[in-house]
Design a protein around this motif. Structure first.
Motif, PDB file in Angstrom:
ATOM      1  N   ILE A  42      -4.727  -2.249 -12.659  1.00 53.82           N
ATOM      2  CA  ILE A  42      -3.382  -2.840 -12.854  1.00 53.82           C
ATOM      3  C   ILE A  42      -2.567  -2.315 -11.870  1.00 53.82           C
ATOM      4  CG2 ILE A  42      -1.710  -2.907 -14.607  1.00 53.82           C
ATOM      5  CD1 ILE A  42      -4.043  -3.296 -16.604  1.00 53.82           C
ATOM      6  N   LEU A  43      -2.555  -1.050 -11.637  1.00 53.84           N
ATOM      7  CA  LEU A  43      -1.839  -0.086 -10.814  1.00 53.84           C
ATOM      8  C   LEU A  43      -1.779  -0.530  -9.349  1.00 53.84           C
ATOM      9  CD1 LEU A  43       0.221   2.062 -10.208  1.00 53.84           C
ATOM     10  CD2 LEU A  43      -1.835   3.697  -9.859  1.00 53.84           C
ATOM     11  N   ALA A  44      -3.038  -0.917  -8.947  1.00 59.71           N
ATOM     12  CA  ALA A  44      -3.270  -1.282  -7.657  1.00 59.71           C
ATOM     13  C   ALA A  44      -2.682  -2.786  -7.330  1.00 59.71           C
ATOM     14  CB  ALA A  44      -4.738  -1.393  -7.125  1.00 59.71           C
ATOM     15  N   ALA A  48       0.525  -3.721  -4.822  1.00 61.23           N
ATOM     16  CA  ALA A  48       0.021  -4.940  -3.945  1.00 61.23           C
ATOM     17  C   ALA A  48       1.231  -5.818  -3.997  1.00 61.23           C
ATOM     18  CB  ALA A  48      -1.278  -5.510  -4.034  1.00 61.23           C
ATOM     19  N   SER A  49       1.508  -6.213  -5.220  1.00 65.60           N
ATOM     20  CA  SER A  49       2.706  -7.342  -5.361  1.00 65.60           C
ATOM     21  C   SER A  49       4.007  -6.873  -5.066  1.00 65.60           C
ATOM     22  CB  SER A  49       2.677  -7.572  -7.044  1.00 65.60           C
ATOM     23  OG  SER A  49       3.615  -8.454  -7.313  1.00 65.60           O
ATOM     24  N   LEU A  50       4.368  -5.724  -5.368  1.00 69.37           N
ATOM     25  CA  LEU A  50       5.847  -4.996  -4.820  1.00 69.37           C
ATOM     26  C   LEU A  50       5.651  -4.830  -3.402  1.00 69.37           C
ATOM     27  CD1 LEU A  50       6.188  -2.187  -7.382  1.00 69.37           C
ATOM     28  CD2 LEU A  50       7.409  -4.466  -7.535  1.00 69.37           C
ATOM     29  N   ASP A  51       4.462  -4.527  -2.850  1.00 70.68           N
ATOM     30  CA  ASP A  51       4.686  -4.269  -1.040  1.00 70.68           C
ATOM     31  C   ASP A  51       4.913  -5.961  -0.719  1.00 70.68           C
ATOM     32  OD1 ASP A  51       4.275  -3.109   1.226  1.00 70.68           O
ATOM     33  OD2 ASP A  51       2.298  -4.264   1.340  1.00 70.68           O
ATOM     34  N   VAL A  91       5.661  -9.579 -10.202  1.00 68.14           N
ATOM     35  CA  VAL A  91       4.548  -8.635 -10.906  1.00 68.14           C
ATOM     36  C   VAL A  91       3.849  -9.060 -12.027  1.00 68.14           C
ATOM     37  CG1 VAL A  91       4.251  -6.382 -12.033  1.00 68.14           C
ATOM     38  CG2 VAL A  91       5.362  -6.790  -9.897  1.00 68.14           C
ATOM     39  N   VAL A  92       4.692  -9.746 -13.000  1.00 73.81           N
ATOM     40  CA  VAL A  92       4.160 -10.130 -14.379  1.00 73.81           C
ATOM     41  C   VAL A  92       3.282 -11.497 -13.900  1.00 73.81           C
ATOM     42  CG1 VAL A  92       5.027 -11.387 -16.428  1.00 73.81           C
ATOM     43  CG2 VAL A  92       6.136  -9.434 -15.764  1.00 73.81           C
ATOM     44  N   ASP A  93       3.655 -12.349 -13.095  1.00 73.95           N
ATOM     45  CA  ASP A  93       3.003 -13.512 -12.612  1.00 73.95           C
ATOM     46  C   ASP A  93       1.634 -13.027 -12.101  1.00 73.95           C
ATOM     47  OD1 ASP A  93       4.950 -15.313 -13.818  1.00 73.95           O
ATOM     48  OD2 ASP A  93       5.650 -15.773 -11.919  1.00 73.95           O
ATOM     49  N   THR A 151       5.469   8.424  -2.706  1.00 71.64           N
ATOM     50  CA  THR A 151       5.735   6.937  -2.194  1.00 71.64           C
ATOM     51  C   THR A 151       4.424   6.587  -1.569  1.00 71.64           C
ATOM     52  OG1 THR A 151       8.132   7.931  -1.777  1.00 71.64           O
ATOM     53  CG2 THR A 151       7.353   5.784  -0.840  1.00 71.64           C
ATOM     54  N   GLN A 152       4.291   5.267  -2.049  1.00 72.91           N
ATOM     55  CA  GLN A 152       3.292   4.422  -1.346  1.00 72.91           C
ATOM     56  C   GLN A 152       3.720   3.581  -0.247  1.00 72.91           C
ATOM     57  OE1 GLN A 152      -0.111   4.411  -2.680  1.00 72.91           O
ATOM     58  NE2 GLN A 152       0.767   6.182  -3.437  1.00 72.91           N
TER      59      GLN A 152
END
Length: 152
Positions: A42-44, A48-51, A91-93, A151-152
């Motif tokens: 889930i974190l990954a 990825a979605s935020l990036d 993110v939710v989608d 930070t990622q």
């Protein structure tokens, strides 16, 4: 415009793929079962979605052993209220599509600070000035740790 049923679905926390399939008939779940979904996956997916959607200053905080509210916290910024809402919605989608995870979302209407609760990962999406005011990183990072180091 969201229907009443979709809003009701967003108010449900669930890792139950069968519940997700019932709520979204015909939605591909890629054969994922709730047993396959880990907080790390889930974190990954969240990172990825935020990036992909240009989230800024993304910080992840490992909460394991510190609190029972979740395994990880992710904090990021959007440039405007509109982008903050869009980041949260994506993110939710993405979690619904990839894992059938139904998340609780709060604050999307104002777009200053949106909270997404996936169960194992808590996501905060802020406008930069609101993030600076609340300084959640200082509250959750170990003493002396720098937010930039995670930070990622």
């Amino acid at each position: 415009m969201w229907s009443a049923q979709q809003n009701q679905e967003d108010n449900v926390l669930s890792f139950n793929t069968e519940a997700a399939r019932a709520a979204h008939p015909g939605m591909p779940m890629s054969g994922v079962t709730h047993l396959d979904v880990t907080s790390e996956k889930i974190l990954a997916a969240i990172l990825a979605s935020l990036d992909d959607n240009k989230g800024e200053d993304v910080v992840q905080i490992d909460l394991r052993g510190k609190t029972a509210i979740g395994d990880y916290m992710v904090i990021c910024s959007g440039r405007s209220s509109r982008q903050v809402g869009a980041l949260a919605e994506n993110v939710v989608d993405d979690l619904k599509q990839q894992f059938g995870v139904l998340s609780k979302i709060e604050g999307k209407e104002t777009g200053d600070w949106v909270l997404i609760d996936t169960g194992d990962v808590i996501v905060h999406v802020f406008r930069p000035e609101v993030r600076e005011f609340y300084q959640l990183e200082k509250m959750w990072l170990p003493a002396g740790a720098s937010a930039k180091a995670t930070t990622q």
